[in-house]
Write a protein that holds these residues in place. Structure first.
Motif, PDB file in Angstrom:
ATOM      1  N   PHE A  96       0.811  -1.219   0.000  1.00 45.18           N
ATOM      2  CA  PHE A  96       0.000   0.000   0.000  1.00 45.18           C
ATOM      3  C   PHE A  96       0.845   1.270   0.000  1.00 45.18           C
ATOM      4  N   VAL A 115       1.073   2.598  -3.382  1.00 49.03           N
ATOM      5  CA  VAL A 115      -0.159   3.283  -3.767  1.00 49.03           C
ATOM      6  C   VAL A 115      -0.037   4.770  -3.424  1.00 49.03           C
ATOM      7  N   MET A 157      -5.211   4.978 -10.578  1.00 47.96           N
ATOM      8  CA  MET A 157      -4.621   4.607  -9.285  1.00 47.96           C
ATOM      9  C   MET A 157      -3.773   3.347  -9.409  1.00 47.96           C
ATOM     10  N   VAL A 158      -4.298   2.335 -10.081  1.00 53.13           N
ATOM     11  CA  VAL A 158      -3.558   1.080 -10.256  1.00 53.13           C
ATOM     12  C   VAL A 158      -2.321   1.308 -11.115  1.00 53.13           C
ATOM     13  N   ASN A 211       0.389   3.155  -9.113  1.00 53.57           N
ATOM     14  CA  ASN A 211       0.956   2.209  -8.158  1.00 53.57           C
ATOM     15  C   ASN A 211       1.973   1.312  -8.854  1.00 53.57           C
ATOM     16  N   GLY A 230      -1.412  -4.329  -3.983  1.00 57.51           N
ATOM     17  CA  GLY A 230      -1.490  -2.889  -4.197  1.00 57.51           C
ATOM     18  C   GLY A 230      -2.651  -2.501  -5.085  1.00 57.51           C
ATOM     19  N   ALA A 245      -5.528  -0.012  -4.061  1.00 58.91           N
ATOM     20  CA  ALA A 245      -5.885   1.157  -4.856  1.00 58.91           C
ATOM     21  C   ALA A 245      -7.366   1.155  -5.211  1.00 58.91           C
ATOM     22  N   PHE A 257      -7.178  -1.155   1.751  1.00 56.34           N
ATOM     23  CA  PHE A 257      -6.039  -0.285   2.060  1.00 56.34           C
ATOM     24  C   PHE A 257      -5.901  -0.106   3.565  1.00 56.34           C
TER      25      PHE A 257
END
Length: 472
Positions: A112, A115, A163-164, A167, A372, A376, A400
């Protein structure tokens, strides 16, 4: 530098200064730049800060030295190093559970942490786009309402694919350096990024001193008001001292495994903890003048860096450039810490299964990528998924927050507590005396802290983590 252990050679730090820079990079991260100002702002400033410094000396430094001692004696991955100290001390090898928990914690945090590292990359991109659109002379995001600036982070949270992807990008940077080895990769990050980080931190702090409310910040951070030193504030300071040094994740045990016998661990640990504390204080001196000058609240908690501060940059001349440099600086700190987090389970895989380093690092990074991605997506597509809803401590929390809670409230403090008990009460005294680099009253004082003060404080962190409403 190649180290010898049992007739085998392994990669190591090229010098004492390289180890110090790498260890500082491991400790200095988002805990200093994001968590410390947020905690100081939420807990009233000076009383929290001064008690935090005391906690670093009384709790953080003794555990840091204990972890490094284990690693330097073992010259192996964290669990194997503990087993070697246990064997030399003629006690059960099952003490390796303290390092195994650290390896698991490092892997989960990495999942995380990257992230959040992706959030930093997002803000770097936002400030770069603002510079290309509006130039460098004015404030950041000129002409945009405050609500729009503060909505940057919620807008990111709403975009699961972005977001992914961010990350994965941050994790990719981390993997690149760890796969290159200790001297060729991890040390390279430390030697280049940590000096650059300090230059940027000092430069932005000086900028804030002349252009912001610096005297107000100094008064806020260093004026001791006894009435504000409440039980919750003291416990928050203990927790911050513990987390800011990245204790309980086997990182310093792992990094200590690459240290030569000629390095004095006592003085080296003091340098590392002092630098880490200095960064936390400089982060306050860097961020608060900008926030105060803009007339904003420093008590914004976790939103201070990602929502309040970008708004504050809007009020500053050349605010877009300062904002870009600030988030680049945060990115450097986050990357040096994520490298250390990836190295812990990577070193374990290399020792346990004899995989080559690139394969080991890739396996760990692949697992972290999966966790992760789930972390996310817990801000958007998986927001309604509460995997541990049946446990009261994690009820209602997304993936998360569950990862964060398991590591911060359970694995890290338990691992550090077991480290204190192991070194303080069970490790061979002659071995400890030879390894810690201390003498006379300093050694006796350190032993007293490890045996009594650290366990009590760590039990307090555990109790507060498990029963959060107990001291309110």
């Amino acid at each position: 530098m190649a180290l010898s252990q049992g007739g085998k050679t392994r990669d190591g730090w090229s010098s004492r200064s390289a180890f110090i820079l790498a260890a500082i990079g491991s400790a200095v991260g988002l805990g200093n730049l994001w968590r410390f100002p947020a905690e100081a702002g939420a807990n009233g400033g000076g009383a929290f800060v001064l008690f935090y410094i005391l906690c670093v000396l009384m709790i953080g430094l003794p555990i840091l030295l204990s972890e490094t001692l284990i690693g330097r004696h073992g010259q192996a991955s964290a669990p194997e190093s503990v087993r070697r100290v246990a064997k030399a001390s003629r006690v059960s090898s099952h003490w390796d559970i303290l390092a195994s928990m650290g390896v698991l914690a490092a892997f989960m945090i990495l999942s995380f942490y990257c992230v959040v590292g992706g959030w930093v990359l997002y803000y770097i991109g936002q400030f770069m786009a603002d510079i290309f659109a509006s130039g460098v002379t004015g404030g950041a995001f000129e002409g945009r309402p405050a609500e729009e600036i503060e909505a940057l982070l919620p807008n990111l949270f709403g975009n699961g694919i972005l977001m992914v992807g961010l990350n994965a990008l941050f994790l990719g940077f981390t993997l690149f350096f760890v796969a290159r080895g200790v001297s060729g990769g991890i040390e390279l990050v430390a030697k280049w990024m940590m000096p650059a980080f300090f230059i940027l931190l000092i430069a932005i702090t000086v900028y804030g001193a002349f252009g912001g409310a610096f005297s107000q910040t100094v008064s806020y951070l260093f004026t001791f008001e006894p009435e504000k030193l409440t039980g919750p504030v003291m416990l928050a300071a203990v927790g911050q001292a513990f987390f800011s040094l990245s204790l309980g994740v086997a990182g310093m045990i792992t990094y200590g495994g690459y240290v030569g016998r000629n390095v004095n661990l006592g003085s080296t640990s003091a340098i590392i903890s002092s630098a880490d504390t200095a960064v936390a204080l400089l982060a306050g001196l860097c961020i608060f003048p900008i926030v105060f000058a803009a007339g904003l609240s420093v008590a914004a908690g976790p939103g201070l860096m990602f929502q309040t501060l970008p708004h504050a940059f809007q009020e500053m001349p050349t605010g877009s450039v300062v904002g870009l440099l600030f988030f680049i600086m945060v990115g450097f700190a986050a990357l040096t810490s994520s490298v250390a987090l990836l190295e812990v389970p990577t070193a374990w895989l290399i020792d346990k299964f004899r995989f080559v380093r690139p394969v080991s690092a890739s396996i760990v990074a692949g697992g972290a990528m999966i966790l992760g991605a789930l972390a996310a997506l817990s801000f958007n597509e998986l927001a309604d998924w509460h995997p541990l809803d049946f446990i009261p401590l994690f009820a209602g929390q997304g993936f998360f927050d569950v990862l964060d809670g398991i590591t911060a409230k359970l694995l890290m403090p338990i691992g550090a507590l077991l480290t204190a008990l192991f070194i303080g009460w069970f490790a061979d005294r002659k071995l400890v005396d030879l390894e810690n680099g201390l003498g006379g009253w300093l050694h006796l004082f350190w032993l007293f802290l490890v045996r009594f003060v650290c366990p009590i404080a760590l039990i307090g962190i555990l109790v507060v983590g498990i029963f959060p409403g107990m001291f309110e």
